[in-house]
Write a protein that holds these residues in place. Structure first.
Motif, PDB file in Angstrom:
ATOM      1  N   ALA A 262      34.920  23.517  54.585  1.00  0.00           N
ATOM      2  CA  ALA A 262      33.766  23.818  55.435  1.00  0.00           C
ATOM      3  C   ALA A 262      32.870  22.587  55.562  1.00  0.00           C
ATOM      4  O   ALA A 262      32.475  22.209  56.666  1.00  0.00           O
TER       5      ALA A 262
ATOM      6  N   THR B  23      26.026  20.744  57.942  1.00  0.00           N
ATOM      7  CA  THR B  23      24.803  21.514  58.184  1.00  0.00           C
ATOM      8  C   THR B  23      25.080  23.007  58.139  1.00  0.00           C
ATOM      9  O   THR B  23      24.383  23.768  57.460  1.00  0.00           O
ATOM     10  N   THR B  24      26.109  23.424  58.869  1.00  0.00           N
ATOM     11  CA  THR B  24      26.449  24.837  58.865  1.00  0.00           C
ATOM     12  C   THR B  24      26.822  25.297  57.458  1.00  0.00           C
ATOM     13  O   THR B  24      26.461  26.389  57.035  1.00  0.00           O
ATOM     14  N   SER B  25      27.515  24.441  56.717  1.00  0.00           N
ATOM     15  CA  SER B  25      27.895  24.801  55.355  1.00  0.00           C
ATOM     16  C   SER B  25      26.669  25.086  54.506  1.00  0.00           C
ATOM     17  O   SER B  25      26.665  26.020  53.707  1.00  0.00           O
ATOM     18  N   SER B  26      25.619  24.289  54.695  1.00  0.00           N
ATOM     19  CA  SER B  26      24.428  24.524  53.877  1.00  0.00           C
ATOM     20  C   SER B  26      23.764  25.844  54.280  1.00  0.00           C
ATOM     21  O   SER B  26      23.163  26.513  53.451  1.00  0.00           O
ATOM     22  N   LEU B  27      23.926  26.260  55.539  1.00  0.00           N
ATOM     23  CA  LEU B  27      23.392  27.560  55.971  1.00  0.00           C
ATOM     24  C   LEU B  27      24.185  28.711  55.367  1.00  0.00           C
ATOM     25  O   LEU B  27      23.774  29.861  55.434  1.00  0.00           O
ATOM     26  N   LEU B  28      25.365  28.412  54.824  1.00  0.00           N
ATOM     27  CA  LEU B  28      26.164  29.455  54.175  1.00  0.00           C
ATOM     28  C   LEU B  28      25.905  29.459  52.675  1.00  0.00           C
ATOM     29  O   LEU B  28      26.549  30.179  51.931  1.00  0.00           O
ATOM     30  N   GLY B  29      24.971  28.626  52.237  1.00  0.00           N
ATOM     31  CA  GLY B  29      24.629  28.622  50.812  1.00  0.00           C
ATOM     32  C   GLY B  29      25.419  27.616  50.008  1.00  0.00           C
ATOM     33  O   GLY B  29      25.436  27.662  48.779  1.00  0.00           O
ATOM     34  N   ILE B  30      26.097  26.694  50.688  1.00  0.00           N
ATOM     35  CA  ILE B  30      26.873  25.681  49.971  1.00  0.00           C
ATOM     36  C   ILE B  30      25.975  24.477  49.700  1.00  0.00           C
ATOM     37  O   ILE B  30      25.340  23.963  50.617  1.00  0.00           O
ATOM     38  N   ASN B  31      25.939  24.055  48.444  1.00  0.00           N
ATOM     39  CA  ASN B  31      25.174  22.868  48.076  1.00  0.00           C
ATOM     40  C   ASN B  31      26.030  21.645  48.418  1.00  0.00           C
ATOM     41  O   ASN B  31      26.931  21.268  47.665  1.00  0.00           O
TER      42      ASN B  31
ATOM     43  N   SER C 246      33.645  19.536  55.173  1.00  0.00           N
ATOM     44  CA  SER C 246      34.300  18.454  55.902  1.00  0.00           C
ATOM     45  C   SER C 246      34.225  18.701  57.404  1.00  0.00           C
ATOM     46  O   SER C 246      34.226  17.762  58.187  1.00  0.00           O
TER      47      SER C 246
ATOM     48  N   ARG D 231      37.752  26.011  49.756  1.00  0.00           N
ATOM     49  CA  ARG D 231      37.356  26.509  51.076  1.00  0.00           C
ATOM     50  C   ARG D 231      36.007  25.891  51.464  1.00  0.00           C
ATOM     51  O   ARG D 231      35.801  25.477  52.607  1.00  0.00           O
ATOM     52  N   ALA D 232      35.108  25.813  50.484  1.00  0.00           N
ATOM     53  CA  ALA D 232      33.796  25.212  50.753  1.00  0.00           C
ATOM     54  C   ALA D 232      33.946  23.734  51.111  1.00  0.00           C
ATOM     55  O   ALA D 232      33.260  23.228  51.999  1.00  0.00           O
TER      56      ALA D 232
ATOM     57  N   ASP E  67      31.626  20.688  58.947  1.00  0.00           N
ATOM     58  CA  ASP E  67      30.244  20.759  59.426  1.00  0.00           C
ATOM     59  C   ASP E  67      29.312  20.984  58.238  1.00  0.00           C
ATOM     60  O   ASP E  67      29.154  22.109  57.765  1.00  0.00           O
TER      61      ASP E  67
END
Lengths: 313, 238
Positions: free
Chosen positions: A192, A198-206, A194, A188-189, A196
Motif C-alpha cells: 500500500a 498518503t492514502t496509506s496513512s489515512l488507513l492508519g499505517i505509520n 509503495s 500488504r501495508a 500511495d
C-alpha cells in the motif's frame, strides 16, 4: 561444458538477484535508488568476518585486532546481516528522512546516497585497510567437500560447495520475502505504501515505520549477499560492493524498476549471460551486462517485468 | 463544549505557503449527525477535512475529537482514534485487489474474527465488491471505486466518517445509491462530516450545514433552513 557455465551463472546470478532486491525494496517504497546499498553489502561481509572472531591485517586503525570471541559462520552471518539492516535504518534516520521531510528532489537524495557510499567505503579502508580477507575454508559446512560433481567423470559439472550455499540461501531469502510481502498484514501495508503513502496513512499505517522496516530488510538482504560473495570469492577489499552496485543497477532496470520478480529474473539472466562469455573475451564480461541492458531497454523501456511507464488513468 | 459533540474545530487557520486556505474556521459535529460543508471549488472544504485527518498542519486553531485535542497527532494515530477519511478522488489502491484494499481498511484493528465478520458485512452491503473481490481495484468503475473507498473506511469501525465529494464524477443513479448508503450508515450510528458539491442532495440528507467561502464560514444552520436561504439558493443550488 554448457551445464557447467549455467551452474556458475546461476550462482553469481542469485547474488545479483538478492543484491538487486535491496535496491528494489527501497525503490518501490520511496522511488529512489539507494547507492549506499553497495557499501552496506560490503559492510555485511566485514561484519561476518569480524563476528567470527577473525583477525584483521596489518593496515588501518584496527590492525591486528580481533573480537575476544568468535561466532560460528552461520550465526555470524545472521548477526552481521541484522547489524547491516540496523545500519540501513540508521542511514535512513540521519540522511533520507530529513531529506524527505524537506521535500528534497529525488536527484538530491540519489547524490546523497552516492556520497554515503563513498564515505562508508573510505571508513572501512581507514579501519581495516584495503587488504583481502577470506573466511576460513569449510567455515560454512565443516567437513563438506569443497565441490560436488553433478555430471559424470567424462563430462563433469563441478559446482563448488560455496556456490551451492549461495543458491540455497538466495532461494530461501526469495521465498521468505515473497511470502512476507504477499501474504502478511505488514507486507500488504508495504505494498500500500509503495503505491500511495498518503492514502496509506489515512488507513492508519505509520508510513515512517514501514520505511524503516524497508531499510532494515534491504540492509539485511544486502548484508547476507555480501557475506555470500565473501564466502565465494573472498572479501576483496572495501570496494567489493562497488561493481555490484553498478551491476545491481543494470539488474533492476533490466528486470523492471520496483518489480521483485523482475530483480530475480534480471539477476539470473545477467549472471548466466556473463558465465557464458568465452574465456578469451572475459575482460569484456561487464560490458556485456550493460550491452544486454541497452538492447532490452530499446525494445522494452519498462524492463522485462516492469509496468509500462505510462499508466492508464 | 457540549457533552455529545464528537468533533469541535475552533479557529482553524491553514496556510499553503503565502496563501491563506482557511481562516478562523469553527465547526461542531454532534454525535449521530450528518453535517455538510458546502462551498465553491477552492473554498477550503477539502482542506478542512485534510486538517482533521492530519494530512496537513494547521497554522493555528484547535481540533478536538471526543474531548481530546488531535491537532498534534500523526495521520495514522487519528485513524486509531476512530476517524476515517474517504478522500476526494476515492484514492483506492489500484494495484491491490479489492479484498486487500478492504483488509487494509482494518489495518489498525487486531480483532481478527471481527474483521472477517466486517468483511462479510461489507460484501453484503456492497454485493458488487464481492463479485470483484479478487480483481485489482484499478479495474473497477468510478462508482465501484467510491463504494470500495467507503467500505474500506468503514473497515476501521470509525465513529466519525469524513466524506470528501463522494458523488464527484458519478452518474446520477450511482449518486442516489451512494446517498442511500450514507443514510444507512448514519442510521447505524456513524457520525458523518460530508463535503459535497451537490449541495441540494447533501443538505437534504443532513441535519446541519456550513457554507464555506474563500476559507471562511459565512453561513451555518439547520440544513432545512440553508436550503431555503436565498443566498445559498443563488450561489449553490442554482
Amino acid at each position: 561444458m554448457l551445464a557447467q557455465q549455467l551452474a556458475n551463472g546461476l550462482a553469481i546470478g542469485s547474488v545479483y538477484a538478492i543484491f538487486a532486491l535491496g535496491y528494489t525494496l527501497i525503490f518501490s517504497i520511496l522511488g529512489i535508488i539507494n547507492f549506499a546499498h553497495g557499501a552496506i553489502f560490503t559492510l555485511g561481509a566485514y561484519f561476518t568476518y569480524t563476528l567470527m572472531g577473525l583477525q584483521f591485517g596489518f593496515n588501518g586503525l584496527l590492525a591486528q585486532q580481533k573480537l575476544p570471541f568468535g561466532l560460528p559462520f552461520w550465526v555470524a552471518l545472521l548477526v552481521g546481516a541484522v547489524i547491516a539492516g540496523l545500519f540501513g535504518v540508521f542511514l535512513e534516520r540521519i540522511i533520507f528522512r530529513p531529506l524527505r521531510a524537506r521535500g528534497a528532489d529525488p536527484l538530491l537524495t540519489l547524490v546523497a546516497s552516492l556520497g554515503l557510499a563513498v564515505a562508508i567505503v573510505n571508513i572501512i579502508q581507514y579501519l581495516v585497510g584495503a587488504e583481502t580477507y577470506s573466511y576460513p575454508s569449510g567455515a560454512a559446512l565443516p567437513g563438506a567437500p569443497a565441490s560436488v560433481n553433478f555430471g559424470t567423470t567424462e563430462a563433469p559439472v563441478i559446482i563448488r560447495t560455496a556456490q551451492l550455499i549461495i543458491i540455497a540461501v538466495a532461494v530461501l531469502i526469495l521465498i521468505v520475502l515473497t511470502f512476507f510481502i504477499n501474504r502478511t498484514k505488514t507486507g500488504r501495508a508495504l505494498r500500500a505504501v509503495s503505491e500511495d503513502a498518503t492514502t496509506s496513512s489515512l488507513l492508519g499505517i505509520n508510513t515512517n515505520q514501514l520505511i524503516r522496516l524497508t531499510f532494515f530488510l534491504s540492509g539485511f538482504v544486502g548484508g547476507v549477499a555480501g557475506t555470500l560473495v565473501g564466502l565465494n570469492v573472498g572479501i576483496t577489499g572495501p570496494y567489493l560492493g562497488i561493481s555490484f552496485g553498478l551491476k545491481g543497477l543494470a539488474v533492476i532496470v533490466l528486470g523492471g524498476l520496483g518489480s521483485i520478480p523482475g530483480a530475480v529474473v534480471g539477476g539470473l539472466l545477467i549472471g548466466i549471460v556473463e558465465a557464458l562469455v568465452p574465456a578469451s573475451l572475459v575482460s569484456y564480461r561487464d560490458a556485456l551486462a550493460f550491452a544486454i541492458l541497452f538492447i532490452v531497454l530499446l525494445v522494452r523501456p519498462q524492463g522485462l517485468l516492469g509496468r509500462p511507464l505510462i499508466q492508464k488513468v | 463544549m457540549s457533552a455529545q459533540s464528537v468533533l469541535e474545530i475552533r479557529g482553524l487557520t491553514v496556510n499553503y505557503g503565502a496563501i491563506q486556505a482557511l481562516k478562523d474556521v469553527t465547526i461542531t459535529v454532534h454525535a449521530g449527525e450528518v453535517v455538510t460543508l458546502i462551498g465553491a471549488n477552492g473554498a477550503g472544504k477539502s482542506t478542512t477535512l485534510r486538517a482533521v485527518s492530519r494530512l496537513l498542519n494547521p497554522r493555528s486553531g484547535s481540533i478536538q475529537y471526543q474531548g481530546k485535542d488531535i491537532a498534534r497527532l500523526r495521520a495514522d494515530e487519528v485513524v486509531r482514534a476512530g476517524i476515517a477519511h474517504v478522500p476526494e478522488g476515492r484514492r483506492v489502491l489500484a494495484r491491490l485487489t479489492v479484498e486487500d484494499n478492504l483488509r487494509l481498511g482494518a489495518f489498525v484493528r487486531t480483532d481478527n474474527e471481527a474483521i472477517e465478520a466486517d468483511l462479510q458485512a461489507q460484501f453484503k452491503r456492497f454485493p458488487r465488491l464481492l463479485e470483484r473481490r479478487k480483481q485489482l481495484a484499478g479495474t473497477l468503475s468510478g462508482g465501484e471505486q467510491q463504494m470500495l473507498a467507503i467500505a474500506r473506511a468503514l473497515m476501521s469501525r470509525p465513529q466519525l466518517l469524513l466524506l470528501d465529494e463522494p458523488s464527484l464524477g458519478l452518474a446520477p443513479i450511482i449518486v442516489r445509491e451512494i446517498f442511500s448508503i450514507i443514510r444507512d450508515l448514519n442510521q447505524s450510528g456513524v457520525t458523518i462530516l460530508l463535503v459535497e458539491q451537490n449541495a441540494t442532495l447533501a443538505l437534504k440528507n443532513s441535519a446541519r450545514g456550513y457554507v464555506l467561502e474563500a476559507g471562511q464560514i459565512t453561513l451555518e444552520g439547520p440544513a432545512g433552513a440553508l436550503i431555503e436561504d436565498e443566498r445559498v439558493r443563488r450561489a449553490y443550488l442554482g
